[in-house]
Write an enzyme that holds these catalytic residues in place. Structure first.
Site, mmCIF file in Angstrom:
data_model
loop_
_atom_site.group_PDB
_atom_site.id
_atom_site.type_symbol
_atom_site.label_atom_id
_atom_site.label_comp_id
_atom_site.label_asym_id
_atom_site.label_seq_id
_atom_site.Cartn_x
_atom_site.Cartn_y
_atom_site.Cartn_z
ATOM 1 C CD GLN A 213 2.807 -5.855 -11.789
ATOM 2 O OE1 GLN A 213 1.775 -6.492 -12.277
ATOM 3 N NE2 GLN A 213 2.691 -5.670 -10.362
ATOM 4 C CD GLU A 214 6.837 -0.848 -11.711
ATOM 5 O OE1 GLU A 214 7.021 0.060 -11.004
ATOM 6 O OE2 GLU A 214 6.765 -2.228 -11.462
ATOM 7 C CB SER A 215 1.594 3.222 -14.086
ATOM 8 O OG SER A 215 1.679 3.073 -15.503
ATOM 9 N NE ARG B 273 9.450 1.768 -8.030
ATOM 10 C CZ ARG B 273 8.693 1.173 -8.519
ATOM 11 N NH1 ARG B 273 8.590 1.065 -10.005
ATOM 12 N NH2 ARG B 273 8.062 0.145 -7.938
#
Length: 211
Positions: free
Chosen positions: A98-100, A176
């Site tokens: 999901q993040e990268s 974050r």
């Protein structure tokens, strides 16, 4: 693989010129049929170019090929990290995907970097806790370093939020962005929704906009 733009993309990638390589690759895809795009996605996967394989499969609308869209990438790195932190491998994989989308060079608009999208300041703090005195923010593009730090961070958040994955996930995203205590003091968790009650001068930030 005989396409000149594809050949240039592969050569540039081999030389570490990731941006130029992606530009060449995308240029090649513009002239490809859907079947050719699917074949290109498989070629990227075979070459270990995992992020480009994912992006190419999506561009080809190859939604049913889960091996291309959700590959098991950097397996040894993830196995070591989740074993050390006693985490669920599938869950950590899902976060990295999901993040990268498994792009080790990924960088967000707010500065988060690498596979697990860690902020440099957070990473420096994690490095101190992990006893890594030689850490530099450039190390975040190293998959082994990023996965190890990201897993360590998730384990800390798991403890902090009492094992509640929903709350942890929202915390991972909002912390974050720098919300921290003011976010935590206004955080409300219902049975079917989460909301991050942090307000900017323009608008409130909700769970979806933190994501």
């Amino acid at each position: 693989q005989q396409n000149p733009a594809v050949q240039r993309a592969i050569e540039l990638q081999w030389h570490g010129e990731s941006l130029a390589s992606r530009l060449e690759w995308n240029q090649a895809l513009n002239g490809f049929s859907r079947d050719e795009q699917v074949a290109a996605a498989q070629l990227a996967m075979d070459l270990g170019w995992v992020n480009q394989a994912i992006m190419t499969a999506i561009r080809a609308d190859e939604w049913d090929d889960l091996t291309l869209r959700f590959p098991v990438a950097y397996k040894d790195n993830f196995d070591r990290a989740v074993s050390a932190e006693n985490l669920d491998l599938k869950w950590v994989y899902a976060i990295a995907r999901q993040e990268s989308a498994f792009n080790p060079s990924a960088r967000s608009p707010v500065g988060a970097r690498g596979l697990m999208q860690l902020m440099p300041a957070t990473a420096r703090s994690l490095a101190r806790q992990m006893g890594d005195r030689g850490f530099h923010y450039r190390d975040l593009t190293n998959p082994d370093t990023n996965i190890a730090m990201g897993s360590f961070y998730l384990a800390k958040l798991m403890e902090r939020f009492g094992g509640n994955r929903g709350r942890l996930w929202l915390g991972f995203r909002c912390l974050r962005l720098g919300f921290d205590r003011r976010w935590r003091s206004r955080f409300r968790l219902g049975h079917d929704r989460w909301r991050c009650w942090w307000r900017t001068p323009e608008s409130p930030v909700t769970a979806s906009s933190c994501a």
